[in-house]
Design an enzyme around this catalytic site. Structure first.
Site, mmCIF file in Angstrom:
data_model
loop_
_atom_site.group_PDB
_atom_site.id
_atom_site.type_symbol
_atom_site.label_atom_id
_atom_site.label_comp_id
_atom_site.label_asym_id
_atom_site.label_seq_id
_atom_site.Cartn_x
_atom_site.Cartn_y
_atom_site.Cartn_z
ATOM 1 N N ASN A 13 0.844 -1.209 0.000
ATOM 2 C CA ASN A 13 0.000 0.000 0.000
ATOM 3 C C ASN A 13 0.873 1.250 0.000
ATOM 4 O OD1 ASN A 13 -3.035 -0.403 0.181
ATOM 5 N ND2 ASN A 13 -2.289 -1.953 1.590
ATOM 6 N N ASN A 105 -6.054 5.158 8.110
ATOM 7 C CA ASN A 105 -5.660 3.755 8.130
ATOM 8 C C ASN A 105 -6.460 3.010 7.078
ATOM 9 O OD1 ASN A 105 -4.418 1.314 9.147
ATOM 10 N ND2 ASN A 105 -6.383 0.827 10.100
ATOM 11 N N HIS A 107 -8.039 -0.736 6.322
ATOM 12 C CA HIS A 107 -8.399 -1.972 7.018
ATOM 13 C C HIS A 107 -9.040 -2.926 6.006
ATOM 14 C CE1 HIS A 107 -9.612 -4.460 10.426
ATOM 15 N NE2 HIS A 107 -10.770 -4.594 9.840
ATOM 16 N N ASP A 143 -10.140 0.727 14.733
ATOM 17 C CA ASP A 143 -10.858 0.410 13.480
ATOM 18 C C ASP A 143 -12.280 0.976 13.479
ATOM 19 O OD1 ASP A 143 -9.402 -2.915 13.465
ATOM 20 O OD2 ASP A 143 -8.622 -1.023 12.689
ATOM 21 N N GLU A 172 -7.473 -2.341 -2.366
ATOM 22 C CA GLU A 172 -6.794 -1.430 -1.432
ATOM 23 C C GLU A 172 -5.887 -0.480 -2.210
ATOM 24 O OE1 GLU A 172 -4.775 -3.345 1.823
ATOM 25 O OE2 GLU A 172 -6.272 -4.951 1.866
#
Ligand code: GRF
Length: 200
Positions: A13, A105, A107, A143, A172
């Site tokens: 990523n 973030n 996830h 999260d 992603e």
């Protein structure tokens, strides 16, 4: 905007975020930081000319000391935004509070489903027809922060967790750069990526 990317592993990523920030983009990568000196992503970051730093959590007596080390590296790099990308350390509420509104973030589930670990195995075990990934703002609620974007994939008959993880990871790599571009110019609307043509 100066973006620090925090990794713990391979950094696929991170690589997509750095590649996307070339050319006409409101942000630039200022640091790739890992808690693991052996993170594979360091070699990729160095290849792409991004400064790197190791803040090894095992070298500190406790979480606050570790996070003080993070803060030193982030301030030295003059980071404006933190992008967690495969970063596997839980951050304490005081650290998160300092960066609230400036830390993202990714996830690997369709939050709020499957917070925590083993998201793909859990989606398969539940018999879900679809899975995916979420980019969210980081808050003290693990999260659980405001969702900035999601991308969906089908769960196919016979999928193993590894099959699904690989399918989600492709999304992603589309979602995170798209969300970061918007986040860097202050956009906070939720981005739902359409299914990619030709996905299996
Ligand atoms: C990915 O599944 C991502 O969702 C999670 O960490 C895994 C590895 O990411 N956050 P990367 O290849 O290190 O970017």
């Amino acid at each position: 905007k100066r973006v620090a990317i925090l990794i713990s592993g391979g950094g696929s990523n991170m690589r997509r975020l750095v590649e996307d920030m070339k050319g006409d983009h409101p942000a630039r990568p200022c640091l790739v930081l890992s808690n693991d000196p052996g993170a594979g992503g360091f070699a990729r970051a160095a290849e792409m000319g991004v400064p790197t730093a190791v803040v090894d959590h095992r070298a500190f007596p406790d979480r606050p000391a570790f996070e003080a080390g993070l803060t030193d590296a982030l301030e030295a790099a003059r980071a404006d935004i933190i992008a967690l990308a495969g970063f596997m350390r839980i951050l304490t509420p005081p650290f998160v509070a300092r960066w609230q509104g400036r830390m993202l973030n990714i996830h690997p589930s369709l939050l709020p489903k499957y917070r925590g670990l083993d998201t793909h195995a859990r989606a398969i075990a539940a018999g879900d027809a679809e899975a995916g990934c979420t980019v969210h703002e980081v808050t003290a609620d693990l999260d659980g922060g405001p969702i900035l974007g999601q991308a969906r994939v089908p769960v196919l008959a016979g999928d193993t967790a590894a099959d699904l993880a690989a399918r989600v990871l492709v999304q992603e790599h589309r979602l995170y750069p798209a969300v970061l571009r918007r986040f860097a110019v202050g956009q906070r609307g939720r981005l739902d990526l359409s299914p990619q043509a030709g996905i299996d």
